[in-house]
Write an enzyme that holds these catalytic residues in place. Structure first.
Site, PDB file in Angstrom:
ATOM      1  N   ASP A 108      81.219 -42.621   6.923  1.00 19.51           N
ATOM      2  CA  ASP A 108      82.260 -42.917   7.903  1.00 19.51           C
ATOM      3  C   ASP A 108      82.323 -44.438   8.078  1.00 19.51           C
ATOM      4  O   ASP A 108      82.294 -45.168   7.100  1.00 19.51           O
ATOM      5  CB  ASP A 108      81.957 -42.146   9.197  1.00 19.51           C
ATOM      6  CG  ASP A 108      83.063 -42.192  10.226  1.00 19.51           C
ATOM      7  OD1 ASP A 108      84.011 -41.395  10.139  1.00 19.51           O
ATOM      8  OD2 ASP A 108      82.968 -43.037  11.143  1.00 19.51           O
ATOM      9  N   TYR A 165      87.770 -49.032  15.702  1.00 20.73           N
ATOM     10  CA  TYR A 165      89.126 -48.698  15.261  1.00 20.73           C
ATOM     11  C   TYR A 165      90.103 -49.826  15.579  1.00 20.73           C
ATOM     12  O   TYR A 165      91.100 -50.000  14.876  1.00 20.73           O
ATOM     13  CB  TYR A 165      89.589 -47.407  15.930  1.00 20.73           C
ATOM     14  CG  TYR A 165      88.744 -46.207  15.550  1.00 20.73           C
ATOM     15  CD1 TYR A 165      89.151 -45.323  14.563  1.00 20.73           C
ATOM     16  CD2 TYR A 165      87.521 -45.964  16.185  1.00 20.73           C
ATOM     17  CE1 TYR A 165      88.376 -44.227  14.205  1.00 20.73           C
ATOM     18  CE2 TYR A 165      86.736 -44.877  15.834  1.00 20.73           C
ATOM     19  CZ  TYR A 165      87.164 -44.020  14.850  1.00 20.73           C
ATOM     20  OH  TYR A 165      86.382 -42.943  14.496  1.00 20.73           O
ATOM     21  N   HIS A 204      83.642 -33.389   6.844  1.00 16.54           N
ATOM     22  CA  HIS A 204      83.412 -34.832   6.953  1.00 16.54           C
ATOM     23  C   HIS A 204      81.935 -35.191   7.076  1.00 16.54           C
ATOM     24  O   HIS A 204      81.514 -36.266   6.649  1.00 16.54           O
ATOM     25  CB  HIS A 204      84.169 -35.354   8.177  1.00 16.54           C
ATOM     26  CG  HIS A 204      83.960 -36.803   8.455  1.00 16.54           C
ATOM     27  ND1 HIS A 204      84.301 -37.801   7.561  1.00 16.54           N
ATOM     28  CD2 HIS A 204      83.437 -37.447   9.548  1.00 16.54           C
ATOM     29  CE1 HIS A 204      84.015 -38.982   8.085  1.00 16.54           C
ATOM     30  NE2 HIS A 204      83.496 -38.796   9.285  1.00 16.54           N
TER      31      HIS A 204
END
Length: 277
Positions: A95, A200, A256
Site C-alpha cells: 500500500d 492522500y 488488497h
C-alpha cells in the site's frame, strides 16, 4: 528512535548491533508494523535481520503536522536505517508503504539492493492504456478533502477501518477482533487520523516527484505482486514503467491485504526473491 524531525517506532527480529544487511518492511494505511506479524518470525530465520517500521504519523510513531509526501517519508526511513548501521537493504512495501519503498529505491540506489511492491501503483507513473491506476478508488478523493474525513471518522475509527478490511479483502476472516482492536488503537491516537489522511493529501506532490525521479529507471531486481481481487497485474505493469528487472504477478484468492490474507504464499515469494549477494 529519534530522528531529525520525528520519532519512529520499529520492531526487529534477528537484529544485533553490527549487522549491515536487513529486510525492511513498510506498512500501508490504516495499518502499522503489526501487518507483518505473520511473516517476521519466518523471515528472520537463517540469520536474516528484519526491521518493520511504523511510518511517520502512523502506528506508534510520532504525529507531526506534515511531511507525508513519499520523498520525506523515504528520507525518514533512510535516516533510521543509517542509525541502525544498515548498508544493504531489501525493502518490502505494501500500500502506501510500497510507494515509500519505491521512493527509497529511487533516491538511495546504493542502499536498496532489492525492492518488493505489494498491491500498490505509484503516483505519477501512468499505466499504459489505463492512466492513473489510483483514480478509481472513492476513498482516494474523500481522504484528500481538508478536515471533513477527520470530523466524520473521529470516534468511529473501528467502524471506518473495518469497512476497508471487510470490503477490500477476498477473505475478511483474515482479521480477527484483536487485529481490528490494534489498528483501531493506533488510528484513535491524537492526530493519527489527520496524519493518515495526509498520505492522500500529498498525491499531487508525490506524482510530480515520482514522474521526475523515475526517469532514470531502476536496475535492481523488483518483485511486484497484486491481489487477484484488488490491483492484480497492475502492480507489475506499474513497476515495469520505472524498473528494468521486474518479476511477479497476481496472488490468487486474495484482496488488497496480501501480508495478512495470504502470508504463506507471500513468504514463498519472498524467500525465493530475497538475496544479499
Amino acid at each position: 528512535m529519534h530522528l531529525e524531525q520525528v520519532r519512529l517506532h520499529y520492531v526487529t527480529a534477528g537484529y544485533s548491533p553490527g549487522v549491515k544487511e536487513a529486510v525492511v518492511l513498510l506498512h500501508g494505511w490504516p495499518q502499522s508494523w503489526y501487518e507483518w506479524r505473520h511473516l517476521m518470525p519466518e523471515l528472520a530465520t537463517g540469520g536474516r535481520t528484519v526491521v518493520a517500521v511504523d511510518l511517520r504519523g502512523l502506528g506508534d510513531s510520532s504525529k507531526p503536522a506534515g511531511g507525508f509526501d513519499k520523498k520525506t517519508l523515504a528520507d525518514d526511513v533512510a535516516q533510521l536505517l543509517h542509525q541502525l548501521g544498515l548498508e544493504r537493504v531489501v525493502v518490502v512495501g505494501h500500500d502506501w508503504g510500497g510507494a515509500v519503498a519505491a521512493a527509497l529505491a529511487l533516491q538511495y540506489r546504493q542502499l536498496i539492493i532489492r525492492l518488493v511492491l505489494l498491491d500498490i501503483v505509484i503516483p505519477g507513473i501512468p499505466l499504459p492504456g489505463i492512466g492513473d491506476g489510483l483514480a478509481g478508488y472513492w476513498h482516494m478523493q474523500f481522504h484528500q478533502v481538508a478536515d471533513l474525513p477527520e470530523a466524520l471518522v473521529q470516534g468511529r475509527e473501528a467502524v471506518y477501518i473495518s469497512w476497508f478490511f471487510n470490503n477490500f479483502a477476498f477473505n475478511p476472516a483474515a482479521f480477527n477482533a484483536a487485529d481490528i482492536a490494534e489498528y483501531t488503537r493506533c488510528a484513535s491516537q491524537p492526530g493519527a487520523l489527520r496524519c493518515g489522511f495526509g498520505y492522500y493529501r500529498c498525491l499531487q506532490e508525490d506524482a510530480q516527484f515520482f514522474s521526475s525521479v523515475a526517469e532514470q529507471k531502476l536496475g535492481i531486481p523488483v518483485l511486484a505482486l497484486g491481489g487477484e481481487q484488488s490491483i492484480g497485474a497492475g502492480v507489475k505493469l506499474c513497476a515495469e514503467q520505472f524498473a528494468t528487472n521486474v518479476e511477479g504477478g497476481v496472488v490468487e484468492r486474495c484482496g488488497h491485504w496480501i501480508p495478512e490474507e495470504r502470508p504463506v504464499v507471500l513468504l514463498e515469494w519472498l524467500n525465493g526473491f530475497i538475496r544479499f549477494e
